[in-house]
Design an enzyme around this catalytic site. Structure first.
Site, mmCIF file in Angstrom:
data_model
loop_
_atom_site.group_PDB
_atom_site.id
_atom_site.type_symbol
_atom_site.label_atom_id
_atom_site.label_comp_id
_atom_site.label_asym_id
_atom_site.label_seq_id
_atom_site.Cartn_x
_atom_site.Cartn_y
_atom_site.Cartn_z
ATOM 1 N N GLY A 52 0.817 -1.216 0.000
ATOM 2 C CA GLY A 52 0.000 0.000 0.000
ATOM 3 C C GLY A 52 0.844 1.256 0.000
ATOM 4 O O GLY A 52 2.031 1.221 -0.334
ATOM 5 N N HIS A 58 4.663 2.139 -8.016
ATOM 6 C CA HIS A 58 3.650 1.074 -8.023
ATOM 7 C C HIS A 58 2.722 1.216 -9.236
ATOM 8 O O HIS A 58 2.379 0.231 -9.891
ATOM 9 C CB HIS A 58 2.760 1.154 -6.779
ATOM 10 N N GLN A 82 7.819 -9.052 7.830
ATOM 11 C CA GLN A 82 9.046 -8.471 7.280
ATOM 12 C C GLN A 82 9.510 -7.229 8.030
ATOM 13 O O GLN A 82 10.449 -6.572 7.610
ATOM 14 C CB GLN A 82 8.905 -8.224 5.776
ATOM 15 N N LYS A 170 13.427 -1.358 -7.429
ATOM 16 C CA LYS A 170 14.060 -0.462 -6.464
ATOM 17 C C LYS A 170 14.729 -1.294 -5.360
ATOM 18 O O LYS A 170 15.842 -1.002 -4.939
ATOM 19 C CB LYS A 170 12.995 0.453 -5.867
ATOM 20 N N GLN A 174 15.683 -7.776 -2.955
ATOM 21 C CA GLN A 174 14.388 -8.448 -2.896
ATOM 22 C C GLN A 174 13.993 -9.004 -4.266
ATOM 23 O O GLN A 174 13.566 -10.137 -4.383
ATOM 24 C CB GLN A 174 13.327 -7.457 -2.401
#
Ligand code: PAF
Length: 175
Positions: A52, A58, A82, A170, A174
């Site tokens: 969110g 996004h 996380q 970014k 990950q």
């Protein structure tokens, strides 16, 4: 309350998607049914998992997803796993109303906002661990962070089983 805020209203999710309106789904069973209905039509479903507080990055992912799939599902879940003990899970921004509008205007068809209790039914004990890579670099200063990310992404993917997944680059480690 929060649950009422997330509850879908109006026509069934697939009708809403067909009209270009965002189907807003909280309940896991309902989400499964909506995705099954979309897939039964034989069209591609793309997924953009987020926590969110949607920003242009996004929305670029949502637009890109929409170029390659008939249906775009955005998930919003502030994943407690996380966050470290000193990181501010409780104060992480949750501007749901704005997020909903932004997701819709970028072309999302479905918004899934799962509940933490449904994602991690207590006592929760099953995790995905990415060996080596999950512990170096950012993983070294945020123990458990990548375990939390890998676990939630695996769970989200298992539910939705999208044809395409869009993740921002970014967060290099990950992605
Ligand atoms: O990058 C994020 O926003 C999150 O780590 C993700 C991939 C949605 C998992 O919670």
């Amino acid at each position: 309350g929060l649950a009422a805020d997330h509850r879908p209203c109006g026509p069934a999710p697939d009708d809403q998607a067909a009209e270009g309106h965002l189907a807003d789904i909280h309940d896991l069973g309902e989400l499964r049914a909506a995705v099954t209905a979309l897939k039964a039509g034989g069209e591609r479903v793309a997924m953009v998992p987020t926590m969110g507080a949607l920003h242009d990055g996004h929305l670029t992912l949502v637009r890109e997803a929409k170029r390659h799939a008939a249906h775009v599902l955005v998930s919003i879940f502030v994943n407690p796993l996380q966050f470290g003990p000193k990181e501010d899970f409780k104060r992480y921004p949750r501007p749901l109303r704005e997020d909903r509008e932004k997701a819709e205007s970028a072309g999302a068809d479905l918004l899934w906002t799962p509940a933490a209790e449904e994602m991690y039914s207590a006592p929760y004990r099953t995790f995905i661990e990415v060996e080596a890579l999950g512990r170096r670099w950012e993983g070294a200063s945020r123990p458990g962070h990548f375990r939390g990310v890998a676990t939630v992404v695996a769970k989200l993917l298992q539910v939705v089983r999208p044809d395409r997944l869009y993740l921002g680059q970014k967060d290099y480690q990950q992605s």
